[in-house]
Scaffold this motif. Structure first.
Motif, PDB file in Angstrom:
ATOM      1  N   ARG A 271     -10.049   4.515  -8.663  1.00 52.82           N
ATOM      2  CA  ARG A 271      -9.438   5.315  -7.609  1.00 52.82           C
ATOM      3  C   ARG A 271      -7.918   5.335  -7.659  1.00 52.82           C
ATOM      4  O   ARG A 271      -7.311   6.364  -7.349  1.00 52.82           O
ATOM      5  N   VAL A 272      -7.301   4.226  -8.042  1.00 46.69           N
ATOM      6  CA  VAL A 272      -5.833   4.194  -8.077  1.00 46.69           C
ATOM      7  C   VAL A 272      -5.278   3.632  -9.389  1.00 46.69           C
ATOM      8  O   VAL A 272      -4.080   3.693  -9.616  1.00 46.69           O
TER       9      VAL A 272
ATOM     10  N   GLU B  42      -8.489  -1.755  -6.356  1.00 46.14           N
ATOM     11  CA  GLU B  42      -9.675  -0.902  -6.298  1.00 46.14           C
ATOM     12  C   GLU B  42     -10.522  -1.216  -5.063  1.00 46.14           C
ATOM     13  O   GLU B  42     -11.130  -0.328  -4.473  1.00 46.14           O
TER      14      GLU B  42
ATOM     15  N   LYS C 203       1.412   7.276  -6.458  1.00 46.65           N
ATOM     16  CA  LYS C 203       0.325   8.211  -6.731  1.00 46.65           C
ATOM     17  C   LYS C 203       0.711   9.626  -6.303  1.00 46.65           C
ATOM     18  O   LYS C 203       0.436  10.594  -7.029  1.00 46.65           O
TER      19      LYS C 203
ATOM     20  N   ASN D 154       0.826   4.181  -2.795  1.00 48.96           N
ATOM     21  CA  ASN D 154       0.522   5.565  -2.400  1.00 48.96           C
ATOM     22  C   ASN D 154       1.676   6.506  -2.740  1.00 48.96           C
ATOM     23  O   ASN D 154       1.443   7.662  -3.132  1.00 48.96           O
TER      24      ASN D 154
ATOM     25  N   ARG E 115      -5.749   7.053  -3.120  1.00 50.73           N
ATOM     26  CA  ARG E 115      -5.161   6.461  -1.911  1.00 50.73           C
ATOM     27  C   ARG E 115      -5.652   5.027  -1.732  1.00 50.73           C
ATOM     28  O   ARG E 115      -6.832   4.742  -1.913  1.00 50.73           O
ATOM     29  N   ILE E 116      -4.717   4.170  -1.366  1.00 47.37           N
ATOM     30  CA  ILE E 116      -5.027   2.779  -1.072  1.00 47.37           C
ATOM     31  C   ILE E 116      -4.640   2.496   0.378  1.00 47.37           C
ATOM     32  O   ILE E 116      -3.736   3.136   0.927  1.00 47.37           O
TER      33      ILE E 116
ATOM     34  N   ALA F 152       0.828  -1.205   0.000  1.00 45.06           N
ATOM     35  CA  ALA F 152       0.000   0.000   0.000  1.00 45.06           C
ATOM     36  C   ALA F 152       0.865   1.258   0.000  1.00 45.06           C
ATOM     37  O   ALA F 152       0.574   2.233  -0.710  1.00 45.06           O
TER      38      ALA F 152
ATOM     39  N   ALA G  71      -8.992   0.640  -2.018  1.00 45.18           N
ATOM     40  CA  ALA G  71      -8.848   2.093  -2.092  1.00 45.18           C
ATOM     41  C   ALA G  71     -10.065   2.771  -1.481  1.00 45.18           C
ATOM     42  O   ALA G  71     -11.152   2.734  -2.060  1.00 45.18           O
TER      43      ALA G  71
END
Length: 348
Positions: free
Chosen positions: A294-295, A267, A249, A246, A275-276, A242, A270
């Motif tokens: 989302r990611v 997904e 990203k 992050n 953000r995960i 994670a 997240a």
């Protein structure tokens, strides 16, 4: 949104029954910036950017296809019948499985898989059963390696039987955590030289785990696809994984899962765009057009079945019209489809 919206004509001759050799020799359809280009998986070091983060599913496929016999006393003597078993997932006690023919089995019966392994039928349902084996832990794993075969997808198994070559072909080179009954097939295109070339390019890797279940092959049976219920699969995103996602990203680098299994897992993990969080548990996420990613910034994946949830997933990522264009190109140009087939790199 109707099931027929995700249908297309696929000639049977495009269904791959063996992978490309070497693995990275498979063709790669690159869809990026509105254009389509015909490349090869081995071109990835020239296609990807330094700093791109590939998310790899490190699940390991077990030889979950078993052939056994069960013996039953009849007025005419002992009757021996052949039984085909496909393991699905561990249960609290034993394994959930499919059997063929299921209707001839009874609770309490014993199925023998050669001299290495036996199982008792502990529970029956209309669609499957629960088996309790006479071995557990490492002893069970060793016996399974001895008597089991790789659980090839139905569309390959219908064309040929699994063999010893599939033990290598149907496993990723980074497989680590045993538990899948289907391979994360986009990952099958990678070999050691390709991974080394990508690392030299500055591409980074992070591993997550999603134990792919046989439910990945279940057909969608509802006309309104939004009412379809997905099967659940166990997965894990470690705190370290994670943090790596992050960090990418936050630095504006692309996060590209290799395979729909890795995409569905990240997904699921997240909680908000960009953000995960660490994740450990089951997911039944169903991604279809309208999903807000989302990611995920792109996806490497194989070509999927008509009317499948995976075709709906790539349609969500790229847009349904664009996927129709991509798949039309793939069919016309003779790309090989499904688990042992060619790949696509989809960058929306």
């Amino acid at each position: 949104m109707k099931l027929t919206d995700f249908d297309f004509d696929l000639p049977e001759g495009l269904i791959a029954t063996r992978p490309a050799r070497p693995r990275s020799a498979a063709r790669l359809l690159l869809a990026e910036g509105g254009t389509i280009a015909d490349r090869h998986v081995g071109d990835l070091p020239q296609i990807l950017r330094p700093g791109d983060l590939l998310v790899l599913n490190d699940t390991k496929v077990i030889p979950a296809r078993l052939t056994g016999t069960r013996a039953r006393q009849t007025p005419q003597g002992e009757a021996v019948a052949r039984i085909e078993i496909t393991l699905l997932e561990p249960a609290a006690d034993g394994w959930q499985a499919l059997a063929k023919p299921l209707r001839k089995l009874r609770v309490g019966e014993v199925i023998r898989f050669g001299d290495a392994l036996t199982a008792e039928v502990a529970e029956m349902s209309a669609t499957g059963l629960r088996l309790i084996f006479d071995a557990t832990g490492e002893a069970f794993d060793a016996a399974l390696q001895q008597v089991g075969a790789m659980p090839l997808p139905p569309y390959i198994a219908a064309l040929r039987a699994p063999d010893d070559q599939d033990r290598d072909d149907y496993q990723t080179v980074w497989a680590a955590h045993q538990g899948a009954v289907a391979a994360p097939t986009a990952s099958l295109h990678f070999d050691a030289p390709l991974l080394e070339a990508l690392a030299a390019r500055g591409v980074e890797f992070v591993h997550v785990t999603l134990h792919v279940g046989a439910g990945t092959f279940l057909p969608v049976k509802v006309d309104d696809v939004t009412t379809h219920r997905m099967h659940a699969e166990w997965g894990e995103v470690t705190p370290e994984a994670a943090a790596a996602i992050n960090r990418a990203k936050a630095e504006g680098r692309r996060v590209i899962p290799v395979g729909t299994t890795a995409l569905r897992l990240i997904e699921s993990a997240a909680p908000e765009p960009g953000r995960i969080a660490p994740f450990r548990g089951t997911t039944d996420i169903f991604i279809y057009p309208g999903h807000h990613f989302r990611v995920t910034d792109g996806l490497m994946t194989n070509f999927h079945l008509p009317k499948s949830t995976l075709l709906m997933l790539v349609s969500a990522l790229m847009g349904a019209e664009k996927i129709r264009e991509i798949y039309g190109h793939a069919v016309r140009d003779g790309y090989r489809f499904f688990s042992y087939g060619d790949a696509s790199l989809l960058i929306p």
